[in-house]
Each structure stands twice: as C-alpha cells, then as structure tokens.
Design a protein around this motif. Structure first.
Motif, mmCIF file in Angstrom:
data_model
loop_
_atom_site.group_PDB
_atom_site.id
_atom_site.type_symbol
_atom_site.label_atom_id
_atom_site.label_comp_id
_atom_site.label_asym_id
_atom_site.label_seq_id
_atom_site.Cartn_x
_atom_site.Cartn_y
_atom_site.Cartn_z
ATOM 1 N N LEU A 22 64.158 20.675 28.270
ATOM 2 C CA LEU A 22 64.968 20.694 29.485
ATOM 3 C C LEU A 22 64.143 20.463 30.744
ATOM 4 O O LEU A 22 64.699 20.194 31.815
ATOM 5 N N LEU A 74 71.568 26.676 28.262
ATOM 6 C CA LEU A 74 72.325 25.437 28.445
ATOM 7 C C LEU A 74 73.484 25.633 29.417
ATOM 8 O O LEU A 74 73.752 24.769 30.250
ATOM 9 N N GLN A 78 71.608 23.489 32.163
ATOM 10 C CA GLN A 78 71.643 22.113 31.687
ATOM 11 C C GLN A 78 72.162 21.150 32.759
ATOM 12 O O GLN A 78 71.704 20.014 32.845
ATOM 13 N N ARG A 84 70.676 16.210 28.143
ATOM 14 C CA ARG A 84 71.885 16.809 27.582
ATOM 15 C C ARG A 84 71.615 17.170 26.138
ATOM 16 O O ARG A 84 71.307 16.307 25.319
ATOM 17 N N GLN A 86 73.788 19.255 24.254
ATOM 18 C CA GLN A 86 75.024 19.639 23.582
ATOM 19 C C GLN A 86 75.951 18.435 23.541
ATOM 20 O O GLN A 86 76.093 17.738 24.548
#
Length: 226
Positions: A22, A74, A78, A84, A86
């Motif tokens: 991330l 997330l 996120q 990304r 998910q």
C-alpha cells in the motif's frame, strides 16, 4: 502513525507486506519468541490481552487478528493509496476474495497447528515408558485426521490456481497476502512440494515481489521465506 507489533517468524510478516504494497508509512516494534517455548513474550499482553501477534496500533485504535487488520487497513487507507487490493464490491471476485481471506485462518491453519503440536509431542523429552504410547497416539491422530486434511486443503488451493492467476481472480489482492503464510508453513512442514506446481509457482511469485522483499528487510528473521 501505524505501529506493527511484530513477532519474529510469525503471521505478522503479512501485515508488513501489506503495508509495503500500500505504500503506507509505519513503524515496527519487534518482539522475540521465547527460545524454549517458542511463544510470544508477555510484553505483548500490554498491547492486547491475548498477547499474540500480529497486533497494530493506530493512534488510540488497537486491532488484532490478521484478517481484521487487513480489513481495517484497507477500509481506512486504501482510498489514499494508488494500489487496489480488493476486488469491486458485489463482484464474483469479491466473494472469492472474502472466502479466501477467512479460509486462511478459519480452516487452513488448524491442521498445520495440530501437526506442529503432535510433531513436538513425538520429539519432546518424556519418561521412556510413556514415549511409545505418546508417539503411537500422535501418529494415529496425524494419519487419520491431520495429514488427510492438509492434503485436502492443498489440493483445493492448487485447483483454485488452475482457475485464475491469483486466489481472487486475475488481479493480485490482499487475499493472496493472507493465504501466503498458510502456504509458506505448508512448504516448511505441511506437505507442499513438487506435487503442487501452481502453489510452488505462487510462492516464487510472491517472494519475488518488491514489496515482499522490502517487508523482509524491515521485519527481520522470517524462516518461511525460502
């Protein structure tokens, strides 16, 4: 600032990896296992009553359990990241993602932990007249329950990677991060070998990811990254 309370050779390595994927800033507070019991130190109970890792703190928020930490990070961060991890809500990939996120700890880890316990029973010091009985019981449990379940789980996961590149579809996701420890532990002690080419390839691919390598550099000792 996110702080990862990180135990060596543990599932908390996945959280470091997620944060690296991330691109989020974080700090690490490291803890070492007891060399005799291999358990986490009592100091972790000051962070969470169960004294286990992974645990993160984010300001005055404390989150434990790998799946819960992944969901928290997330949901919270996120949108501020260009990454990304998910699939879109409501999609078939998202349903598969959710299943894998929970399967990793809800089903897949149980026989691995049982095998670890029974392997240690067989090798632990004990009176000579008890050892044959303990070993016989241990081997019976492993052959009748533990090993068949390990094989069933590996067969299932191998088949999943015949459907798509990653466990939730064609895109890498946090489900792959969550399932990674199961497969690394299986390669170490649970029967994951050349009979499972897709799973072996998965491990090679994740171990080559730059974010995974950065997490190893920051996290330190992690015997499963082979």
């Amino acid at each position: 600032m996110i702080v990862v309370h990180h135990l060596n050779n543990s599932r908390s390595q996945r959280i470091l990896w997620l944060l690296e994927e991330l691109g989020l800033p974080y700090e690490i507070k490291k803890y070492q296992r007891d060399p005799d019991t291999m358990l986490a130190p009592a100091a972790l109970r000051a962070i969470h009553p169960l004294g286990k890792s992974p645990v993160i703190t984010d300001g005055d928020i404390t989150v434990a359990e790998s799946g819960a930490i992944i969901e928290y990070l997330l949901e919270t961060y996120q949108d501020s990241s260009t990454v990304r991890l998910q699939p879109p809500a409501g999609s078939a990939e998202r349903r598969r993602y959710t299943y894998m996120l929970h399967f990793a700890e809800g089903s897949a880890m149980s026989p691995l932990l049982m095998k670890l316990v029974f392997d240690r029973i067989e090798t632990s010091p004990m009176p000579f007249f008890v050892k044959p009985v303990a070993k016989a019981i241990s081997q019976k449990v492993k052959t009748s329950f533990v090993l068949p379940n390990l094989k069933a789980h590996l067969d299932f996961l191998e088949a999943e990677l015949h459907k798509s590149t990653w466990f939730a579809g064609e895109a890498f996701s946090a489900a792959d991060i969550q399932i990674s420890f199961v497969l690394e532990a299986s390669a170490s002690r649970g029967g994951l070998d050349g009979r499972y080419p897709k799973l072996s390839d998965f491990l090679q691919r994740i171990h080559a990811r730059p974010a995974y390598r950065r997490a190893l550099e920051r996290g330190g000792e992690y015997a499963y990254a082979k």
